[in-house]
Design a protein around this motif. Sequence first.
Motif, mmCIF file in Angstrom:
data_model
loop_
_atom_site.group_PDB
_atom_site.id
_atom_site.type_symbol
_atom_site.label_atom_id
_atom_site.label_comp_id
_atom_site.label_asym_id
_atom_site.label_seq_id
_atom_site.Cartn_x
_atom_site.Cartn_y
_atom_site.Cartn_z
ATOM 1 N N ILE A 1 40.557 36.243 43.552
ATOM 2 C CA ILE A 1 40.722 37.481 42.788
ATOM 3 C C ILE A 1 39.450 37.762 42.006
ATOM 4 O O ILE A 1 39.033 36.961 41.180
ATOM 5 C CB ILE A 1 41.929 37.366 41.842
ATOM 6 C CG1 ILE A 1 43.209 37.180 42.646
ATOM 7 C CG2 ILE A 1 42.020 38.589 40.937
ATOM 8 C CD1 ILE A 1 44.423 36.854 41.811
ATOM 9 N N ARG A 2 38.850 38.899 42.277
ATOM 10 C CA ARG A 2 37.670 39.383 41.562
ATOM 11 C C ARG A 2 37.942 40.830 41.177
ATOM 12 O O ARG A 2 37.517 41.756 41.831
ATOM 13 C CB ARG A 2 36.418 39.320 42.447
ATOM 14 C CG ARG A 2 36.116 37.969 43.027
ATOM 15 C CD ARG A 2 35.394 37.097 42.007
ATOM 16 N NE ARG A 2 35.024 35.823 42.605
ATOM 17 C CZ ARG A 2 35.640 34.685 42.358
ATOM 18 N NH1 ARG A 2 36.656 34.663 41.534
ATOM 19 N NH2 ARG A 2 35.253 33.568 42.925
ATOM 20 N N CYS A 3 38.689 41.008 40.105
ATOM 21 C CA CYS A 3 39.095 42.345 39.676
ATOM 22 C C CYS A 3 38.917 42.450 38.160
ATOM 23 O O CYS A 3 39.606 41.768 37.397
ATOM 24 C CB CYS A 3 40.540 42.604 40.080
ATOM 25 S SG CYS A 3 41.153 44.208 39.593
ATOM 26 N N GLU A 4 38.007 43.307 37.743
ATOM 27 C CA GLU A 4 37.679 43.429 36.333
ATOM 28 C C GLU A 4 38.867 43.903 35.495
ATOM 29 O O GLU A 4 39.095 43.406 34.390
ATOM 30 C CB GLU A 4 36.497 44.396 36.179
ATOM 31 C CG GLU A 4 35.908 44.414 34.798
ATOM 32 C CD GLU A 4 34.660 45.273 34.722
ATOM 33 O OE1 GLU A 4 34.506 45.961 33.706
ATOM 34 O OE2 GLU A 4 33.857 45.242 35.667
ATOM 35 N N LEU A 5 39.647 44.861 36.011
ATOM 36 C CA LEU A 5 40.803 45.359 35.260
ATOM 37 C C LEU A 5 41.863 44.275 35.080
ATOM 38 O O LEU A 5 42.504 44.189 34.033
ATOM 39 C CB LEU A 5 41.411 46.576 35.960
ATOM 40 C CG LEU A 5 40.672 47.888 35.772
ATOM 41 C CD1 LEU A 5 41.309 48.993 36.614
ATOM 42 C CD2 LEU A 5 40.653 48.296 34.308
ATOM 43 N N PHE A 6 42.041 43.452 36.094
ATOM 44 C CA PHE A 6 42.980 42.334 35.976
ATOM 45 C C PHE A 6 42.511 41.372 34.893
ATOM 46 O O PHE A 6 43.293 40.966 34.029
ATOM 47 C CB PHE A 6 43.120 41.617 37.321
ATOM 48 C CG PHE A 6 43.995 40.389 37.259
ATOM 49 C CD1 PHE A 6 45.368 40.499 37.084
ATOM 50 C CD2 PHE A 6 43.442 39.129 37.378
ATOM 51 C CE1 PHE A 6 46.182 39.365 37.023
ATOM 52 C CE2 PHE A 6 44.239 37.988 37.323
ATOM 53 C CZ PHE A 6 45.612 38.118 37.147
ATOM 54 N N ASP A 7 41.231 41.015 34.919
ATOM 55 C CA ASP A 7 40.684 40.092 33.912
ATOM 56 C C ASP A 7 40.846 40.642 32.504
ATOM 57 O O ASP A 7 41.245 39.920 31.587
ATOM 58 C CB ASP A 7 39.205 39.812 34.188
ATOM 59 C CG ASP A 7 38.980 38.972 35.429
ATOM 60 O OD1 ASP A 7 39.918 38.263 35.847
ATOM 61 O OD2 ASP A 7 37.862 39.026 35.971
ATOM 62 N N LEU A 8 40.543 41.913 32.328
ATOM 63 C CA LEU A 8 40.631 42.546 31.014
ATOM 64 C C LEU A 8 42.065 42.557 30.493
ATOM 65 O O LEU A 8 42.333 42.142 29.356
ATOM 66 C CB LEU A 8 40.076 43.970 31.089
ATOM 67 C CG LEU A 8 40.137 44.788 29.810
ATOM 68 C CD1 LEU A 8 39.211 44.202 28.760
ATOM 69 C CD2 LEU A 8 39.776 46.229 30.094
ATOM 70 N N ASN A 9 43.006 43.003 31.327
ATOM 71 C CA ASN A 9 44.398 43.071 30.895
ATOM 72 C C ASN A 9 45.022 41.691 30.746
ATOM 73 O O ASN A 9 45.883 41.486 29.884
ATOM 74 C CB ASN A 9 45.204 43.930 31.875
ATOM 75 C CG ASN A 9 44.924 45.398 31.682
ATOM 76 O OD1 ASN A 9 45.405 46.004 30.741
ATOM 77 N ND2 ASN A 9 44.097 45.966 32.543
ATOM 78 N N LEU A 10 44.572 40.739 31.541
ATOM 79 C CA LEU A 10 45.046 39.369 31.397
ATOM 80 C C LEU A 10 44.600 38.787 30.054
ATOM 81 O O LEU A 10 45.393 38.169 29.341
ATOM 82 C CB LEU A 10 44.519 38.508 32.552
ATOM 83 C CG LEU A 10 44.875 37.035 32.520
ATOM 84 C CD1 LEU A 10 46.385 36.845 32.622
ATOM 85 C CD2 LEU A 10 44.172 36.307 33.649
ATOM 86 N N SER A 11 43.352 39.019 29.683
ATOM 87 C CA SER A 11 42.859 38.552 28.392
ATOM 88 C C SER A 11 43.653 39.155 27.242
ATOM 89 O O SER A 11 43.982 38.466 26.270
ATOM 90 C CB SER A 11 41.378 38.892 28.231
ATOM 91 O OG SER A 11 40.607 38.215 29.173
ATOM 92 N N GLN A 12 43.994 40.430 27.360
ATOM 93 C CA GLN A 12 44.788 41.089 26.322
ATOM 94 C C GLN A 12 46.191 40.491 26.237
ATOM 95 O O GLN A 12 46.720 40.278 25.147
ATOM 96 C CB GLN A 12 44.863 42.587 26.582
ATOM 97 C CG GLN A 12 43.555 43.298 26.358
ATOM 98 C CD GLN A 12 43.613 44.771 26.754
ATOM 99 O OE1 GLN A 12 44.586 45.243 27.327
ATOM 100 N NE2 GLN A 12 42.537 45.490 26.447
ATOM 101 N N ALA A 13 46.803 40.208 27.392
ATOM 102 C CA ALA A 13 48.152 39.630 27.400
ATOM 103 C C ALA A 13 48.147 38.231 26.793
ATOM 104 O O ALA A 13 49.046 37.879 26.014
ATOM 105 C CB ALA A 13 48.691 39.589 28.823
ATOM 106 N N ILE A 14 47.143 37.437 27.118
ATOM 107 C CA ILE A 14 47.037 36.086 26.557
ATOM 108 C C ILE A 14 46.805 36.159 25.057
ATOM 109 O O ILE A 14 47.395 35.405 24.278
ATOM 110 C CB ILE A 14 45.904 35.286 27.244
ATOM 111 C CG1 ILE A 14 46.174 35.123 28.743
ATOM 112 C CG2 ILE A 14 45.690 33.946 26.557
ATOM 113 C CD1 ILE A 14 47.385 34.316 29.097
#
Length: 141
Positions: free
Chosen positions: A118-131
């Motif tokens: 997985i190399r998806c910037e939006l996923f990384d950003l929203n994952l960081s927010q959820a964590i």
Amino acid sequence: MASIYSLFIISKSGGLIFYKDYGSSGRMDTNDSLRLASLWHSMHAISQQLSPTTGCTGIELLQADTFDLHCFQSLTGTKFFVVCEPGAQHMESLLKVIYELYTDYVLKNPFYEMEMPIRCELFDLNLSQAIQKDRVALLGR
């Protein structure tokens, strides 16, 4: 101290497609994270077959003295698991939020190929927010 040490996403065939370390004291190199993902995939599959109960979906929680490992398997066989502090609460709901982020930002990405890392910037950003929201909620208790 952060309640989540690391997050793994394993494809249905057992390949590690995502790994994120959240500040655990013993950082793993790439080979160690691949080995752990492969081992967990195998243990999960064996536990489904050896379970005395019918309809068992595999190991959902592994508790040790120094960590807990919570696992969520989607209907497609993709496994999401977090390694966290012992006794951490609400990890099942966090895993479901992570799965929703995966479906929204990874699977709906026209450039993503199944079973690939997985190399998806939006996923990384929203994952960081959820964590981060989970950490704030834990500190508020």
